[in-house]
Design a protein around this motif. Sequence first.
Motif, PDB file in Angstrom:
ATOM      1  N   LEU A  85     -31.998   3.720 -27.085  1.00 29.20           N
ATOM      2  CA  LEU A  85     -33.023   3.446 -28.097  1.00 29.20           C
ATOM      3  C   LEU A  85     -34.105   2.489 -27.623  1.00 29.20           C
ATOM      4  N   LEU A  86     -33.817   1.700 -26.574  1.00 32.81           N
ATOM      5  CA  LEU A  86     -34.746   0.652 -26.165  1.00 32.81           C
ATOM      6  C   LEU A  86     -36.091   1.228 -25.729  1.00 32.81           C
ATOM      7  N   GLU A  87     -36.065   2.373 -25.041  1.00 27.65           N
ATOM      8  CA  GLU A  87     -37.334   2.955 -24.584  1.00 27.65           C
ATOM      9  C   GLU A  87     -38.232   3.314 -25.763  1.00 27.65           C
ATOM     10  N   THR A  88     -37.681   3.968 -26.780  1.00 22.16           N
ATOM     11  CA  THR A  88     -38.513   4.340 -27.923  1.00 22.16           C
ATOM     12  C   THR A  88     -38.922   3.119 -28.740  1.00 22.16           C
ATOM     13  N   GLU A  89     -38.087   2.063 -28.737  1.00 22.97           N
ATOM     14  CA  GLU A  89     -38.469   0.835 -29.420  1.00 22.97           C
ATOM     15  C   GLU A  89     -39.681   0.193 -28.755  1.00 22.97           C
ATOM     16  N   LEU A  90     -39.719   0.245 -27.434  1.00 19.48           N
ATOM     17  CA  LEU A  90     -40.830  -0.358 -26.702  1.00 19.48           C
ATOM     18  C   LEU A  90     -42.066   0.535 -26.708  1.00 19.48           C
ATOM     19  N   PHE A  91     -41.901   1.787 -26.332  1.00 17.01           N
ATOM     20  CA  PHE A  91     -43.032   2.691 -26.156  1.00 17.01           C
ATOM     21  C   PHE A  91     -43.460   3.365 -27.456  1.00 17.01           C
ATOM     22  N   GLY A  92     -42.551   3.464 -28.435  1.00 17.05           N
ATOM     23  CA  GLY A  92     -42.833   4.263 -29.620  1.00 17.05           C
ATOM     24  C   GLY A  92     -42.597   5.735 -29.328  1.00 17.05           C
ATOM     25  N   HIS A  93     -42.743   6.577 -30.339  1.00 18.42           N
ATOM     26  CA  HIS A  93     -42.561   8.015 -30.100  1.00 18.42           C
ATOM     27  C   HIS A  93     -43.421   8.814 -31.068  1.00 18.42           C
ATOM     28  N   GLU A  94     -43.679  10.056 -30.697  1.00 19.57           N
ATOM     29  CA  GLU A  94     -44.429  10.979 -31.537  1.00 19.57           C
ATOM     30  C   GLU A  94     -43.455  11.808 -32.373  1.00 19.57           C
ATOM     31  N   ARG A  95     -43.948  12.313 -33.450  1.00 27.10           N
ATOM     32  CA  ARG A  95     -43.136  13.180 -34.296  1.00 27.10           C
ATOM     33  C   ARG A  95     -42.663  14.388 -33.486  1.00 27.10           C
ATOM     34  N   GLY A  96     -41.367  14.671 -33.580  1.00 25.96           N
ATOM     35  CA  GLY A  96     -40.798  15.815 -32.876  1.00 25.96           C
ATOM     36  C   GLY A  96     -40.433  15.540 -31.434  1.00 25.96           C
ATOM     37  N   ALA A  97     -40.548  14.285 -30.993  1.00 29.17           N
ATOM     38  CA  ALA A  97     -40.239  13.968 -29.600  1.00 29.17           C
ATOM     39  C   ALA A  97     -38.763  14.187 -29.291  1.00 29.17           C
ATOM     40  N   PHE A  98     -37.920  14.049 -30.299  1.00 27.48           N
ATOM     41  CA  PHE A  98     -36.489  14.274 -30.131  1.00 27.48           C
ATOM     42  C   PHE A  98     -35.905  14.543 -31.514  1.00 27.48           C
ATOM     43  N   THR A  99     -34.674  14.979 -31.549  1.00 25.86           N
ATOM     44  CA  THR A  99     -34.020  15.272 -32.817  1.00 25.86           C
ATOM     45  C   THR A  99     -33.968  14.026 -33.687  1.00 25.86           C
ATOM     46  N   GLY A 100     -34.493  14.135 -34.890  1.00 24.40           N
ATOM     47  CA  GLY A 100     -34.514  12.999 -35.800  1.00 24.40           C
ATOM     48  C   GLY A 100     -35.834  12.261 -35.831  1.00 24.40           C
ATOM     49  N   ALA A 101     -36.753  12.599 -34.903  1.00 20.76           N
ATOM     50  CA  ALA A 101     -38.074  11.949 -34.891  1.00 20.76           C
ATOM     51  C   ALA A 101     -38.975  12.674 -35.885  1.00 20.76           C
ATOM     52  N   LEU A 102     -38.852  12.325 -37.150  1.00 18.60           N
ATOM     53  CA  LEU A 102     -39.554  13.043 -38.211  1.00 18.60           C
ATOM     54  C   LEU A 102     -40.980  12.550 -38.427  1.00 18.60           C
ATOM     55  N   THR A 103     -41.274  11.345 -37.937  1.00 18.19           N
ATOM     56  CA  THR A 103     -42.622  10.783 -38.090  1.00 18.19           C
ATOM     57  C   THR A 103     -43.032  10.092 -36.801  1.00 18.19           C
ATOM     58  N   ASP A 104     -44.328   9.831 -36.675  1.00 10.96           N
ATOM     59  CA  ASP A 104     -44.813   9.030 -35.554  1.00 10.96           C
ATOM     60  C   ASP A 104     -44.292   7.598 -35.708  1.00 10.96           C
ATOM     61  N   HIS A 105     -44.016   6.969 -34.571  1.00 10.08           N
ATOM     62  CA  HIS A 105     -43.453   5.615 -34.600  1.00 10.08           C
ATOM     63  C   HIS A 105     -44.150   4.747 -33.565  1.00 10.08           C
TER      64      HIS A 105
END
Length: 453
Positions: free
Chosen positions: A208-228
């Motif tokens: 989880l640390l990578e997405t916490e730092l970089f953020g993620h786009e909607r649909g980047a992985f299962t469960g990524a329902l919104t931009d972060h």
Amino acid sequence: MSLRVMVVDDHRASAEGLRDYLKEWGHEVSIAASVAEASQLLDTWRPDAVVSDLMMPPGPGGLALLREVRGRDPWIGFIMLTGFGTIEEAVKAIREGAFDFLTKPVDIDRLQLLLGRLGERNEMRSEVSRLRRKLSSLGETGVIVSRSPEMRRLIELMERVAPSSASVLITGESGAGKDFVAQMLHEMSGRARAPFVAVNCPAIPETLLETELFGHERGAFTGALTDHAGLFEHAAGGTLFLDEITEMAPSLQVKLLRVLETRRFRRVGGSEEKLADFRIFAATNRDPQRAVDEGRLRSDLYYRLNVFRMEVPPLRNRPEDIAPLAARFIAHFAKIEKRAVEGLSHETMGALEAHDWPGNVRELRNAIERAVVLARGPVIDLSDLPESVMKKVVVHARHGSAPVEPLEELERKAILRALEAFDQNKTRTARALGISLKTLQNKLKRYAREEVA
């Protein structure tokens, strides 16, 4: 904010190109083609910032000009341009006082941001002065104190480093106050009005640390329902503090290094490059060089972070700070808990000074919090302390067939050993033994008379 900017480059076309951008942004600009020309210009025109090439053969280069500018006025911001982009050259320039560096071809967006930071730094000079005064008096108003020589040296370094944009690696044992040093560096910098974002690396699962730092786009992985938006974005304009950096996965360290070198990043699953506009502080309770040797910390990331190294001394090495820290914590927790606690008994103070504090300032803070809650009156007694701290200097008799010694002889040995343990400091010895200084002095005089007799 409009600045006066001097551009120094032996390539006329490059200098003029930068000048056009700077004027478009509303700055006043002068150009010099060499260190000698820049030096002459400095005699009659004081810039707020100097943007200089590192290499200008056959004459002296940017480092020589940096030293001259620093000698004239350390508040002139110096931005170094290099076509080589080596960490060694960048670190050398920043250690000698450069505000930051840019690799060629120049990232115009990054240059504009750096000049904006310099403008904010100039506006914050009065605020920085106020915070420096606050830092000098932290024995009364903060969590860290400067009574000991070790802390005074650390504070002096903090005052000099805080206004720059340099990376800082903070080392020290757990509980020594590394996070507080990072927070104070941020508050003393030109980024104080922007966010301070702290990340405890081992507290976040590796996945989880990578997405916490970089953020993620909607649909980047299962469960990524919104931009972060990640913490890089939340720290925009401010400071990112990575605590326990040696616990970060090596694969993520590579990605972090790239962000620090390029000042750009993409969200997980995204294609748009975003500007990484934050200052980086990192901390570890490990020896960083050993962590590199053991493969816990990448050497290239270590060199990028270790522009300035700040070692927070353990509490056992600065006993002068125990009493003012304890007083500060008593005032803090007495107010929170609404207790009329005003101080420590003589015996309690002796126990605090005799303890080794393996948990450092955090352990002391927790011990005082507990004591304030348990105290039955205005004075904290020895029995209010945790069992691990609630001890005096005790001499244990040898087990075996040795005869039992008289109590007075045991007392004499305990006093003399305590004196040795505290390097003949009678005040600390008396506190540790739970007796008055006058009582200790009287006993020592009697021992001296007995030896003469």
